[in-house]
Design a protein around this motif. Structure first.
Motif, PDB file in Angstrom:
ATOM      1  N   PHE A  90      38.150  92.631  12.439  1.00  0.00           N
ATOM      2  CA  PHE A  90      36.868  93.402  13.459  1.00  0.00           C
ATOM      3  C   PHE A  90      35.884  94.654  12.207  1.00  0.00           C
ATOM      4  O   PHE A  90      34.868  94.915  12.454  1.00  0.00           O
ATOM      5  CB  PHE A  90      37.208  94.509  14.257  1.00  0.00           C
ATOM      6  N   GLY A  91      36.974  94.872  11.120  1.00  0.00           N
ATOM      7  CA  GLY A  91      36.307  95.823  10.174  1.00  0.00           C
ATOM      8  C   GLY A  91      34.827  94.867   9.507  1.00  0.00           C
ATOM      9  O   GLY A  91      33.627  94.885   9.383  1.00  0.00           O
ATOM     10  N   PHE A  92      35.013  93.995   9.542  1.00  0.00           N
ATOM     11  CA  PHE A  92      34.191  93.052   8.337  1.00  0.00           C
ATOM     12  C   PHE A  92      32.913  92.268   9.350  1.00  0.00           C
ATOM     13  O   PHE A  92      32.394  92.414   8.978  1.00  0.00           O
ATOM     14  CB  PHE A  92      35.187  91.414   8.020  1.00  0.00           C
ATOM     15  N   VAL A  93      33.072  92.376  10.341  1.00  0.00           N
ATOM     16  CA  VAL A  93      32.471  92.041  11.436  1.00  0.00           C
ATOM     17  C   VAL A  93      31.323  93.069  11.322  1.00  0.00           C
ATOM     18  O   VAL A  93      29.808  92.927  11.647  1.00  0.00           O
ATOM     19  CB  VAL A  93      32.379  91.148  12.912  1.00  0.00           C
ATOM     20  N   ASP A  94      31.847  94.474  11.950  1.00  0.00           N
ATOM     21  CA  ASP A  94      31.035  95.617  11.760  1.00  0.00           C
ATOM     22  C   ASP A  94      31.155  96.972  11.012  1.00  0.00           C
ATOM     23  O   ASP A  94      31.712  97.866  11.575  1.00  0.00           O
ATOM     24  CB  ASP A  94      31.825  95.963  13.556  1.00  0.00           C
ATOM     25  N   ARG A  95      30.489  96.348  10.278  1.00  0.00           N
ATOM     26  CA  ARG A  95      30.469  97.345   9.112  1.00  0.00           C
ATOM     27  C   ARG A  95      30.402  98.227   9.483  1.00  0.00           C
ATOM     28  O   ARG A  95      28.900  98.716   9.136  1.00  0.00           O
ATOM     29  CB  ARG A  95      30.223  96.886   7.349  1.00  0.00           C
ATOM     30  N   ASP A  96      30.593 100.055   8.815  1.00  0.00           N
ATOM     31  CA  ASP A  96      29.338 100.389   8.678  1.00  0.00           C
ATOM     32  C   ASP A  96      28.569 100.544   8.696  1.00  0.00           C
ATOM     33  O   ASP A  96      27.488 101.021   9.594  1.00  0.00           O
ATOM     34  CB  ASP A  96      29.982 101.786   8.466  1.00  0.00           C
ATOM     35  N   GLU A 107      27.994  81.985  10.872  1.00  0.00           N
ATOM     36  CA  GLU A 107      27.039  81.998  11.530  1.00  0.00           C
ATOM     37  C   GLU A 107      25.378  81.023  10.873  1.00  0.00           C
ATOM     38  O   GLU A 107      24.163  81.141  10.885  1.00  0.00           O
ATOM     39  CB  GLU A 107      26.162  82.950  12.208  1.00  0.00           C
ATOM     40  N   SER A 108      26.117  80.445   9.061  1.00  0.00           N
ATOM     41  CA  SER A 108      24.826  79.657   8.712  1.00  0.00           C
ATOM     42  C   SER A 108      24.142  79.079   8.796  1.00  0.00           C
ATOM     43  O   SER A 108      24.833  78.083   9.643  1.00  0.00           O
ATOM     44  CB  SER A 108      25.685  79.585   7.793  1.00  0.00           C
ATOM     45  N   THR A 154      44.002  83.481  14.219  1.00  0.00           N
ATOM     46  CA  THR A 154      42.805  83.937  13.048  1.00  0.00           C
ATOM     47  C   THR A 154      41.494  83.698  14.222  1.00  0.00           C
ATOM     48  O   THR A 154      40.372  84.302  13.986  1.00  0.00           O
ATOM     49  CB  THR A 154      42.528  83.531  11.231  1.00  0.00           C
ATOM     50  N   GLY A 155      41.348  82.636  14.293  1.00  0.00           N
ATOM     51  CA  GLY A 155      40.286  82.143  15.204  1.00  0.00           C
ATOM     52  C   GLY A 155      40.288  83.006  16.427  1.00  0.00           C
ATOM     53  O   GLY A 155      38.711  83.443  16.672  1.00  0.00           O
ATOM     54  N   SER A 156      40.857  83.781  17.042  1.00  0.00           N
ATOM     55  CA  SER A 156      40.782  84.501  18.220  1.00  0.00           C
ATOM     56  C   SER A 156      40.084  85.375  17.894  1.00  0.00           C
ATOM     57  O   SER A 156      38.893  86.597  18.121  1.00  0.00           O
ATOM     58  CB  SER A 156      42.450  84.731  19.015  1.00  0.00           C
ATOM     59  N   ALA A 157      41.054  86.020  16.607  1.00  0.00           N
ATOM     60  CA  ALA A 157      40.477  87.471  16.032  1.00  0.00           C
ATOM     61  C   ALA A 157      38.824  87.268  15.355  1.00  0.00           C
ATOM     62  O   ALA A 157      38.041  88.284  15.698  1.00  0.00           O
ATOM     63  CB  ALA A 157      41.140  87.999  14.747  1.00  0.00           C
ATOM     64  N   GLN A 158      38.094  86.514  14.887  1.00  0.00           N
ATOM     65  CA  GLN A 158      36.912  85.564  14.710  1.00  0.00           C
ATOM     66  C   GLN A 158      36.442  85.594  15.992  1.00  0.00           C
ATOM     67  O   GLN A 158      35.092  86.447  15.663  1.00  0.00           O
ATOM     68  CB  GLN A 158      37.108  84.526  13.636  1.00  0.00           C
ATOM     69  N   VAL A 159      36.723  84.895  16.898  1.00  0.00           N
ATOM     70  CA  VAL A 159      35.701  84.401  17.568  1.00  0.00           C
ATOM     71  C   VAL A 159      35.146  85.937  18.372  1.00  0.00           C
ATOM     72  O   VAL A 159      34.447  86.126  19.254  1.00  0.00           O
ATOM     73  CB  VAL A 159      36.057  83.983  19.018  1.00  0.00           C
ATOM     74  N   VAL A 160      36.115  86.588  18.541  1.00  0.00           N
ATOM     75  CA  VAL A 160      36.087  87.999  20.067  1.00  0.00           C
ATOM     76  C   VAL A 160      35.413  89.250  19.206  1.00  0.00           C
ATOM     77  O   VAL A 160      34.972  89.580  19.608  1.00  0.00           O
ATOM     78  CB  VAL A 160      37.966  88.155  20.277  1.00  0.00           C
ATOM     79  N   ALA A 161      35.713  88.993  17.021  1.00  0.00           N
ATOM     80  CA  ALA A 161      35.072  90.314  16.989  1.00  0.00           C
ATOM     81  C   ALA A 161      33.754  89.639  16.986  1.00  0.00           C
ATOM     82  O   ALA A 161      32.765  91.016  17.188  1.00  0.00           O
ATOM     83  CB  ALA A 161      35.705  90.027  15.464  1.00  0.00           C
ATOM     84  N   ARG A 162      33.465  88.907  16.683  1.00  0.00           N
ATOM     85  CA  ARG A 162      31.953  88.105  16.824  1.00  0.00           C
ATOM     86  C   ARG A 162      30.372  88.350  18.252  1.00  0.00           C
ATOM     87  O   ARG A 162      29.796  88.815  18.189  1.00  0.00           O
ATOM     88  CB  ARG A 162      31.552  87.008  16.629  1.00  0.00           C
ATOM     89  N   ASP A 168      27.270  94.528  22.530  1.00  0.00           N
ATOM     90  CA  ASP A 168      26.424  95.497  22.854  1.00  0.00           C
ATOM     91  C   ASP A 168      28.152  96.146  22.188  1.00  0.00           C
ATOM     92  O   ASP A 168      27.769  97.118  22.794  1.00  0.00           O
ATOM     93  CB  ASP A 168      24.963  95.510  23.006  1.00  0.00           C
ATOM     94  N   ARG A 169      29.003  96.414  22.100  1.00  0.00           N
ATOM     95  CA  ARG A 169      30.199  97.116  22.169  1.00  0.00           C
ATOM     96  C   ARG A 169      30.522  96.749  23.436  1.00  0.00           C
ATOM     97  O   ARG A 169      30.537  98.726  23.252  1.00  0.00           O
ATOM     98  CB  ARG A 169      30.482  97.626  20.534  1.00  0.00           C
ATOM     99  N   PRO A 170      31.062  96.391  23.904  1.00  0.00           N
ATOM    100  CA  PRO A 170      31.104  96.816  25.181  1.00  0.00           C
ATOM    101  C   PRO A 170      32.603  97.701  25.582  1.00  0.00           C
ATOM    102  O   PRO A 170      32.351  98.630  26.482  1.00  0.00           O
ATOM    103  CB  PRO A 170      31.238  95.485  25.904  1.00  0.00           C
TER     104      PRO A 170
END
Length: 196
Positions: A90-96, A107-108, A154-162, A168-170
């Motif tokens: 989540f920190g990687f996907v949503d950096r400050d 998403e390349s 790890t797949g769950s973490a990546q997909v859910v964070a994205r 929009d961060r529900p």
């Protein structure tokens, strides 16, 4: 400016342009302009757009892999490990600074290029393997079994964070991590730690 500082500056400018425009629409002129340098200066560091993109991918892939590995190594409590790994994603996907670095990996628009695909597959494999190492060591499961479970985690973490960011961060990031942690912990805790 020292070479390492200039390279960092160029990578930062390139990331902004690639995230905003995608690989195909981005131009070296745009990147040089964003960095405030001439095109010849940019070409002194990177011989072409693909090499620049690959260097950026390597930088971001290392950041994610190192974050996951540090999360795993920071505690021996497996519930905390799950929390920390989810926090790393989540920190990687949503950096400050919301720099969109995750888009370069996940998403390349250049994923069909063999070198890009190799790097994307490598970061996915490295993060999965780090989790699998821990699962295998703690449970005594075979390597194949540990990798299957690690891929699910790890797949769950990546997909859910994205999904969370794209939606929009529900819920807050902490709430999202807690919900996913609860789900994943209930599953992985069924594989008890072996003694010794």
């Amino acid at each position: 400016m020292p070479r390492s500082a200039r390279r960092k500056q160029l990578l930062s400018a390139a990331q902004e342009v690639f995230v905003a425009q995608g690989y195909h629409a981005a131009a070296m002129d745009d990147i040089a302009e964003r960095a405030g340098v001439s095109k010849p200066v940019l070409y002194q560091h990177f011989p072409g757009k693909l090499e620049l993109y690959l260097a950026l991918l390597d930088t971001q892939a290392s950041a994610l892999s190192e974050g996951v590995r540090a999360a795993l190594e920071g505690t021996t409590d497996n519930e905390q490990r799950i929390h920390r790994v989810l926090s790393a994603y989540f920190g990687f996907v949503d950096r400050d600074d919301h720099d969109g670095a995750f888009r370069l990996i996940f998403e390349s628009d250049l994923v069909n290029d063999p070198e890009v695909r190799k790097r994307v597959e490598s970061v996915t494999a490295r993060t999965m393997e780090a989790v699998a190492d821990t699962v295998a060591a703690d449970t005594g499961l075979s390597r194949a079994e540990a990798e299957l479970l690690a891929t699910a985690l790890t797949g769950s973490a990546q997909v859910v964070a994205r999904w969370w960011l794209a939606s929009d961060r529900p819920v807050t990031q902490d709430e999202a991590i807690t919900l996913l942690e609860s789900l994943l912990w209930r599953g992985i805790s069924n594989f008890p730690r072996r003694d010794g």
